[in-house]
Design a protein around this motif. Structure first.
Motif, PDB file in Angstrom:
ATOM      1  N   ASN A  66      34.769  26.342 -12.956  1.00 55.73           N
ATOM      2  CA  ASN A  66      33.924  25.171 -13.196  1.00 55.73           C
ATOM      3  C   ASN A  66      33.669  24.308 -11.979  1.00 55.73           C
ATOM      4  O   ASN A  66      32.691  23.575 -11.945  1.00 55.73           O
ATOM      5  N   LYS A  67      34.542  24.348 -10.985  1.00 58.56           N
ATOM      6  CA  LYS A  67      34.345  23.453  -9.848  1.00 58.56           C
ATOM      7  C   LYS A  67      34.822  24.086  -8.551  1.00 58.56           C
ATOM      8  O   LYS A  67      35.614  25.037  -8.543  1.00 58.56           O
ATOM      9  N   ILE A  68      34.331  23.526  -7.449  1.00 62.55           N
ATOM     10  CA  ILE A  68      34.751  23.873  -6.096  1.00 62.55           C
ATOM     11  C   ILE A  68      35.052  22.556  -5.393  1.00 62.55           C
ATOM     12  O   ILE A  68      34.239  21.622  -5.449  1.00 62.55           O
ATOM     13  N   SER A  69      36.208  22.459  -4.752  1.00 58.77           N
ATOM     14  CA  SER A  69      36.525  21.232  -4.021  1.00 58.77           C
ATOM     15  C   SER A  69      37.035  21.563  -2.631  1.00 58.77           C
ATOM     16  O   SER A  69      37.688  22.584  -2.413  1.00 58.77           O
ATOM     17  N   ILE A  70      36.699  20.681  -1.694  1.00 59.86           N
ATOM     18  CA  ILE A  70      37.135  20.790  -0.307  1.00 59.86           C
ATOM     19  C   ILE A  70      37.767  19.457   0.064  1.00 59.86           C
ATOM     20  O   ILE A  70      37.159  18.396  -0.132  1.00 59.86           O
ATOM     21  N   ARG A  71      38.988  19.518   0.581  1.00 52.75           N
ATOM     22  CA  ARG A  71      39.730  18.320   0.955  1.00 52.75           C
ATOM     23  C   ARG A  71      40.004  18.371   2.452  1.00 52.75           C
ATOM     24  O   ARG A  71      40.497  19.381   2.966  1.00 52.75           O
ATOM     25  N   ILE A  72      39.672  17.301   3.159  1.00 50.83           N
ATOM     26  CA  ILE A  72      39.893  17.212   4.605  1.00 50.83           C
ATOM     27  C   ILE A  72      40.834  16.037   4.836  1.00 50.83           C
ATOM     28  O   ILE A  72      40.564  14.920   4.381  1.00 50.83           O
ATOM     29  N   ALA A  73      41.952  16.288   5.521  1.00 53.03           N
ATOM     30  CA  ALA A  73      42.946  15.248   5.768  1.00 53.03           C
ATOM     31  C   ALA A  73      43.370  15.294   7.223  1.00 53.03           C
ATOM     32  O   ALA A  73      43.316  16.344   7.869  1.00 53.03           O
TER      33      ALA A  73
END
Length: 198
Positions: free
Chosen positions: A84-91
């Motif tokens: 259902n979803k795609i997420s990208i996290r940048i830290a």
């Protein structure tokens, strides 16, 4: 006909390839960039192929640039997906966003509060603002259906940051059907005729 098929192949790419293309210009700047790609519980183990939209590449590139600009040593880019979803996290492991401005990040021309210490001003004396780049990234990514959230600290990260709570985090989440290159609403399949717009 073959050129048309090649063009369709160029319009989509594995999620990891798109992310690494966006981050590539910032690879040699003295900051270690780490990547991880993992399905969410219940998601297919193979990573999705997403649309290689310029808005996604340039938006992510601006977010990575901001993270590299403020990082001490490391930037982490984590991608997750399910059906259902795609997420990208940048830290990053830098000072984080000013807490009083988190609700306004992404507004145009928001300025980073100046710090009085000599070391922080010497670190990047020519770089006072962080508003315009984040505003452009936010605008581009929202145009593709992405939703952005901004935070500080390690609460939502799976990375080896210390316990000080510092470090900026930006997460972009899409409904998968908006950017999936094979099954999404905007996917183009081989052999499909598309109307040329003039």
């Amino acid at each position: 006909g073959r050129a048309g098929k090649d063009d369709v192949h160029l319009r989509q790419a594995p999620l990891s390839a798109t992310i690494e293309e966006a981050a590539q210009p910032h690879e040699g700047r003295g900051i270690l960039i780490g990547y991880s790609y993992d399905p969410l519980p219940g998601g297919a183990t193979s990573q999705p192929s997403i649309l290689r939209m310029p808005e996604i590449i340039h938006g992510l590139r601006n977010l990575v640039q901001n993270a590299v600009d403020f990082a001490h040593d490391h930037v982490w880019i984590e991608a997750e997906w399910d059906d259902n979803k795609i997420s990208i996290r940048i830290a990053d492991d830098g000072p984080g966003f000013p807490t009083q401005m988190i609700g306004r990040i992404g507004d145009p021309f928001m300025r980073r509060a100046r710090k009085s210490s000599a070391s922080s001003s010497a670190q990047r004396a020519e770089y006072e603002g962080m508003g315009l780049g984040l505003f452009i990234a936010k605008t581009l990514l929202e145009r593709t259906g992405g939703e952005l959230t901004f935070a500080n600290g390690r609460d939502t990260m799976q990375t080896p940051q210390d316990d000080t709570g510092y470090g900026a985090i930006v997460e972009v989440t899409w409904a998968r059907n908006l950017i999936d290159g094979q099954t999404g609403v905007n996917a183009i399949k081989l052999g499909e005729n598309t109307k040329i717009r003039s």
